[in-house]
Design a protein around this motif. Structure first.
Motif, PDB file in Angstrom:
ATOM      1  N   LYS A  25      19.672 -11.818 173.488  1.00  0.00           N
ATOM      2  CA  LYS A  25      19.215 -10.501 173.017  1.00  0.00           C
ATOM      3  C   LYS A  25      17.908 -10.648 172.238  1.00  0.00           C
ATOM      4  N   ASP A  26      17.888 -11.567 171.283  1.00  0.00           N
ATOM      5  CA  ASP A  26      16.692 -11.754 170.461  1.00  0.00           C
ATOM      6  C   ASP A  26      15.476 -12.120 171.315  1.00  0.00           C
ATOM      7  N   TYR A  27      15.715 -12.965 172.317  1.00  0.00           N
ATOM      8  CA  TYR A  27      14.615 -13.399 173.167  1.00  0.00           C
ATOM      9  C   TYR A  27      14.118 -12.262 174.060  1.00  0.00           C
ATOM     10  N   LEU A  28      15.036 -11.508 174.654  1.00  0.00           N
ATOM     11  CA  LEU A  28      14.607 -10.391 175.496  1.00  0.00           C
ATOM     12  C   LEU A  28      13.863  -9.342 174.673  1.00  0.00           C
ATOM     13  N   VAL A  29      14.342  -9.075 173.474  1.00  0.00           N
ATOM     14  CA  VAL A  29      13.656  -8.108 172.604  1.00  0.00           C
ATOM     15  C   VAL A  29      12.246  -8.613 172.275  1.00  0.00           C
ATOM     16  N   ALA A  30      12.104  -9.896 171.995  1.00  0.00           N
ATOM     17  CA  ALA A  30      10.782 -10.458 171.706  1.00  0.00           C
ATOM     18  C   ALA A  30       9.860 -10.325 172.922  1.00  0.00           C
ATOM     19  N   VAL A  31      10.408 -10.545 174.110  1.00  0.00           N
ATOM     20  CA  VAL A  31       9.613 -10.396 175.332  1.00  0.00           C
ATOM     21  C   VAL A  31       9.194  -8.938 175.507  1.00  0.00           C
ATOM     22  N   ALA A  32      10.135  -8.024 175.298  1.00  0.00           N
ATOM     23  CA  ALA A  32       9.836  -6.589 175.433  1.00  0.00           C
ATOM     24  C   ALA A  32       8.785  -6.152 174.406  1.00  0.00           C
ATOM     25  N   GLN A  33       8.851  -6.721 173.218  1.00  0.00           N
ATOM     26  CA  GLN A  33       7.881  -6.376 172.183  1.00  0.00           C
ATOM     27  C   GLN A  33       6.494  -6.948 172.491  1.00  0.00           C
ATOM     28  N   ALA A  34       6.459  -8.082 173.181  1.00  0.00           N
ATOM     29  CA  ALA A  34       5.172  -8.726 173.466  1.00  0.00           C
ATOM     30  C   ALA A  34       4.311  -7.926 174.445  1.00  0.00           C
ATOM     31  N   MET A  35       4.958  -7.197 175.345  1.00  0.00           N
ATOM     32  CA  MET A  35       4.192  -6.424 176.341  1.00  0.00           C
ATOM     33  C   MET A  35       3.694  -5.130 175.689  1.00  0.00           C
ATOM     34  N   PRO A  36       2.396  -4.875 175.742  1.00  0.00           N
ATOM     35  CA  PRO A  36       1.885  -3.606 175.196  1.00  0.00           C
ATOM     36  C   PRO A  36       2.503  -2.418 175.945  1.00  0.00           C
ATOM     37  N   GLU A  37       2.726  -1.357 175.241  1.00  0.00           N
ATOM     38  CA  GLU A  37       3.388  -0.189 175.838  1.00  0.00           C
ATOM     39  C   GLU A  37       2.621   0.340 177.050  1.00  0.00           C
ATOM     40  N   ASP A  38       1.300   0.275 177.022  1.00  0.00           N
ATOM     41  CA  ASP A  38       0.525   0.788 178.157  1.00  0.00           C
ATOM     42  C   ASP A  38       0.648  -0.086 179.403  1.00  0.00           C
ATOM     43  N   LYS A  39       1.326  -1.219 179.298  1.00  0.00           N
ATOM     44  CA  LYS A  39       1.551  -2.104 180.446  1.00  0.00           C
ATOM     45  C   LYS A  39       3.025  -2.079 180.909  1.00  0.00           C
ATOM     46  N   TYR A  40       3.831  -1.208 180.351  1.00  0.00           N
ATOM     47  CA  TYR A  40       5.250  -1.160 180.718  1.00  0.00           C
ATOM     48  C   TYR A  40       5.475  -0.740 182.177  1.00  0.00           C
ATOM     49  N   ASP A  41       4.507  -0.091 182.776  1.00  0.00           N
ATOM     50  CA  ASP A  41       4.651   0.281 184.189  1.00  0.00           C
ATOM     51  C   ASP A  41       3.978  -0.727 185.120  1.00  0.00           C
ATOM     52  N   TYR A  42       3.518  -1.838 184.565  1.00  0.00           N
ATOM     53  CA  TYR A  42       2.895  -2.891 185.361  1.00  0.00           C
ATOM     54  C   TYR A  42       3.925  -3.540 186.281  1.00  0.00           C
ATOM     55  N   LYS A  43       3.506  -3.770 187.519  1.00  0.00           N
ATOM     56  CA  LYS A  43       4.276  -4.601 188.447  1.00  0.00           C
ATOM     57  C   LYS A  43       3.287  -5.391 189.282  1.00  0.00           C
ATOM     58  N   PRO A  44       3.606  -6.660 189.533  1.00  0.00           N
ATOM     59  CA  PRO A  44       2.651  -7.526 190.212  1.00  0.00           C
ATOM     60  C   PRO A  44       2.443  -7.195 191.684  1.00  0.00           C
ATOM     61  N   SER A  45       3.401  -6.519 192.300  1.00  0.00           N
ATOM     62  CA  SER A  45       3.248  -6.105 193.693  1.00  0.00           C
ATOM     63  C   SER A  45       4.122  -4.875 193.929  1.00  0.00           C
ATOM     64  N   THR A  46       3.878  -4.204 195.021  1.00  0.00           N
ATOM     65  CA  THR A  46       4.656  -2.992 195.312  1.00  0.00           C
ATOM     66  C   THR A  46       6.130  -3.294 195.557  1.00  0.00           C
ATOM     67  N   ARG A  47       6.443  -4.517 195.944  1.00  0.00           N
ATOM     68  CA  ARG A  47       7.835  -4.908 196.198  1.00  0.00           C
ATOM     69  C   ARG A  47       8.641  -5.101 194.918  1.00  0.00           C
ATOM     70  N   GLU A  48       7.964  -5.306 193.818  1.00  0.00           N
ATOM     71  CA  GLU A  48       8.619  -5.653 192.558  1.00  0.00           C
ATOM     72  C   GLU A  48       8.925  -4.427 191.710  1.00  0.00           C
ATOM     73  N   MET A  49       9.888  -4.573 190.814  1.00  0.00           N
ATOM     74  CA  MET A  49      10.139  -3.545 189.809  1.00  0.00           C
ATOM     75  C   MET A  49       9.060  -3.662 188.735  1.00  0.00           C
ATOM     76  N   SER A  50       8.763  -2.560 188.093  1.00  0.00           N
ATOM     77  CA  SER A  50       7.825  -2.602 186.969  1.00  0.00           C
ATOM     78  C   SER A  50       8.510  -3.281 185.780  1.00  0.00           C
ATOM     79  N   PHE A  51       7.717  -3.609 184.785  1.00  0.00           N
ATOM     80  CA  PHE A  51       8.257  -4.202 183.557  1.00  0.00           C
ATOM     81  C   PHE A  51       9.345  -3.285 182.995  1.00  0.00           C
ATOM     82  N   ARG A  52       9.058  -1.998 182.923  1.00  0.00           N
ATOM     83  CA  ARG A  52      10.014  -0.997 182.427  1.00  0.00           C
ATOM     84  C   ARG A  52      11.283  -0.990 183.282  1.00  0.00           C
TER      85      ARG A  52
END
Length: 169
Positions: A34-61
């Motif tokens: 939990k602590d690690y996932l929360v730290a990872v979620a906090q590290a990504m800027p909010e404006d990048k939460y819809d980022y996905k590396p390809s159309t096949r992938e899920m976004s960060f969100r």
């Protein structure tokens, strides 16, 4: 005969003691996960939460929601005795709200698991991949979080964001 009885009691007590540590060990790892996932979620800027590396992938969100939804499903279905009702991903949640939802899901799953008796871990449950023990479900819960967290760690790196230091055992 007395010697055999003493040996049998000793072996049985060691077996029981080893089982007692399964849930406590899982909870320790679950809290760190939990602590690690929360730290990872906090590290990504909010404006990048819809980022996905390809159309096949899920976004960060979407990855975060998928992690949360899976732990809700598995813990509710197999450790609470309640019926799981799938909820749709809520659009428009802020980064702070998403992180709070993740924390709540981890804590709820933890509560369900803590209420489980050690002897129940060998109970078989219906699962789409065939009958599984509750211990296997615990392993699946952790493995699923790890799998998708690893994917979003790549998302951080692809955005030139230093991932947080690993939080393990």
């Amino acid at each position: 005969m007395k010697k055999c009885l003493i040996i049998a009691v000793f072996l049985l007590s060691n077996s029981i003691f080893a089982q007692v540590e399964v849930i406590a060990t899982f909870i320790e790892k679950w809290d760190n996960s939990k602590d690690y996932l929360v730290a990872v979620a906090q590290a990504m800027p909010e404006d990048k939460y819809d980022y996905k590396p390809s159309t096949r992938e899920m976004s960060f969100r979407e990855q975060l929601f998928h992690i949360q939804d899976n732990m809700n499903w598995l813990s509710t279905t197999h450790f609470s005795g309640q019926k799981y009702v799938k909820k749709e991903a809520v659009k428009g949640l802020s980064k702070t709200q998403i992180i709070q939802e993740i924390k709540t899901s981890f804590d709820t799953a933890k509560t369900f698991v803590q209420k489980t008796k050690e002897a129940e871990l060998s109970d078989k449950v219906d699962f789409f991949a065939g009958p599984k023990s509750k211990l296997q479900i615990l392993n699946l819960m952790q493995d699923h979080v790890t799998h998708h967290r690893a994917q979003i760690l790549v998302y951080l790196n692809l955005n030139q964001i230093q991932p947080p230091k690993y939080v393990g055992w």
